[in-house]
Design a protein around this motif. Structure first.
Motif: not given
Lengths: 341, 341
Positions: A37-61
């Protein structure tokens, strides 16, 4: 410019996309190693990952967007405050506004609303740029909708409008409080809620003060400076002219200033003037600065979002829709004084 | 209020969700029975199925939305026209605007832009409500961005701004064309592109007409009516006063009207006045109606979308970014005439 996705994070961290998804989306009930978990969060931060609200919106309607549909946003300087009020309230609810301007063209409106619905907006604010009765487009029946500065004949659609009658009372009361008894009203000739409501407020307040209504003190004209000028000239030319003028809006008050100047009357020493709308471009720049009654544009925008959020959360049509009427406050500047005696 | 999905269409038509998806999304290379296609389309129409642009956007990595980020949308009545121009151009490209107002708060701006990026906007218009040099937020480096009514020190960011110098020339030329030789300039005291550019235009046009620049004819004041009043009084009090005033904006021209009235000068018979901005609330409601130079707000909004679409389509940073400078047209009304001789 390529966006960083779950795949990129997974490749860099050397774990599966599923694992990355579980971690970054905070999926509950998955057993994930703390180190991973720590590694993935670090990598995501490092690469500048942004959650995709389009995808999230689709899931949550939920798209977390709200359509802002207006007739003629551009013709009024009020637009900015209405939009700002709606936008700031929306941001507090994690919503963003999708803007649409229909130019009062019903065909265009229909097409644009269809586009909004395809964007899966969670709801729609249907805004008029002045207080009036509107026909709510058929297509909006399928999505939570709140009317802004407008009412519908259909009472099931919630609305937020200014309290025109209270505003008319406030303006009249301010003049009465300074000792005026003969108060002229330069009203708008258009038969709209604002002209009816402000007149009702003027009459109601006079009645409460025990002053008989004198119809010769009310004139109706186009709601621009030239109309205000004509109406004011009429009233100032009476045998027993008013000592104060309540003008339907600030533009008409601008015309009243010109009429006063031509008649050799100083404002406020010889004539008090009060406007309505608080269009600051006029009210702050007139000399003397204009006392007026403000339309609560910012608040209307904010309250409309509040009611819309209520409807969205309930996810059912309301039994009895809310129709909120907002207070119009007095903005005191320098154009009202006691009459000469 | 439940949305109709592929599943609902499939159930009603008695076919698989995959088949419905192939038909409604026009997937190529699938063998589908003509009768089935007809049935599915009929059912979709009957149930009121709407394609889901969120899902489509995910597939195509396009959200068909553009962020409209502005500093202080609400403080200027120009906002409406800029937004309308951007919105109508966006609609023609199948794009919708997501509105953000940052109130000049950098922290808020940063958070709101992050939210925009999560919504997967295809690009961003970063708009200033008056022409100035801005620092483009770091976060926008990852997404196509065009500056609107603003420039950046970074020449790689495309921009659309008004031609302030040409506007200054246009105003001055209009007064020269009516025979004025002593033309006062009531300028804004703020050192911004508009005040510098309009002054350069004024000086350039005088030089072309063979008139020596007289620094006593230029005053600088706050860009509101009170400032215009003070500046105009100074100029009208000169031993050899100007016969015409070029005012930095319409608000300052409003103050010039007051100064003229107090000095017993009729506009335009005794004094010509020209403004800038074409804020119709003022220019149309002053008496006489104000001749002025318009800021091309609608066009700026539309052209900014045009350039943004170019950058999005190219999907690469530009080698040399476009910096478009738009013409400011003369709006002739009633405040300019030949000088008395």
């Amino acid at each position: 410019m390529k966006r960083v996705g779950l795949k990129d994070v997974a490749a860099e961290a050397g774990v599966s996309v599923t694992t990355v998804s579980h971690i970054l989306n905070n999926v509950q009930g998955k057993r994930i190693n703390a180190e991973t978990r720590r590694l993935v969060l670090e990598v995501a931060e490092h690469l500048g990952y942004q959650p995709n609200d389009l995808a999230r919106g689709l899931r949550l309607r939920r798209s977390n967007t709200v359509g802002f549909v207006s007739d003629e946003i551009a013709t009024t300087p009020h637009a900015g405050q209405i939009i700002r009020g709606a936008q700031e309230a929306a941001a507090q609810n994690g919503l963003m506004l999708l803007m649409l301007n229909t130019g009062n063209d019903r065909d265009l409106e229909d097409k644009e609303i269809a586009l909004l619905l395809r964007h899966q907006v969670d709801g729609v604010l249907y805004a008029s740029m002045y207080h009036r009765v509107v026909e709510v487009p058929q297509r909006l029946a399928s999505v939570p909708t709140v009317l802004l500065d407008a009412r519908s004949d259909d009472p099931a659609v919630p609305s937020v409008v200014p309290d025109e009658e209270q505003g008319g009372r406030t303006a009249t009361r301010e003049l009465l409080a300074h000792g005026h008894r003969r108060i002229g009203f330069v009203n708008n000739i258009d038969d709209i809620p604002a002209s009816r409501g402000r007149l009702a407020g003027y009459r109601g307040e006079l009645a409460e003060a025990g002053i008989d209504f004198d119809p010769s003190l009310v004139v109706t004209e186009d709601s621009v400076a030239a109309g205000g000028y004509r109406g004011s000239r009429t009233l100032l030319g009476l045998d027993d002219p008013p000592t104060a003028l309540f003008c339907f809006n600030d533009r008409m008050a601008m015309g009243a200033y010109r009429a006063a100047s031509e008649a050799g009357l100083a404002i406020p020493a010889d004539l008090s003037v009060i406007g309505f709308d608080n269009q600051e471009l006029i009210s702050e720049n007139l000399f003397p600065a204009l006392t007026t009654v403000a339309l609560p544009h910012y608040e209307m925008g904010a309250r409309a979002i509040f009611h819309l959020q209520q409807v969205i959360d309930r996810a059912e049509p309301l039994g009895a829709a809310v129709h909120e009427v907002l207070h119009c406050p007095l903005i005191s500047r320098d154009s009202v004084a006691r009459p000469r005696t």
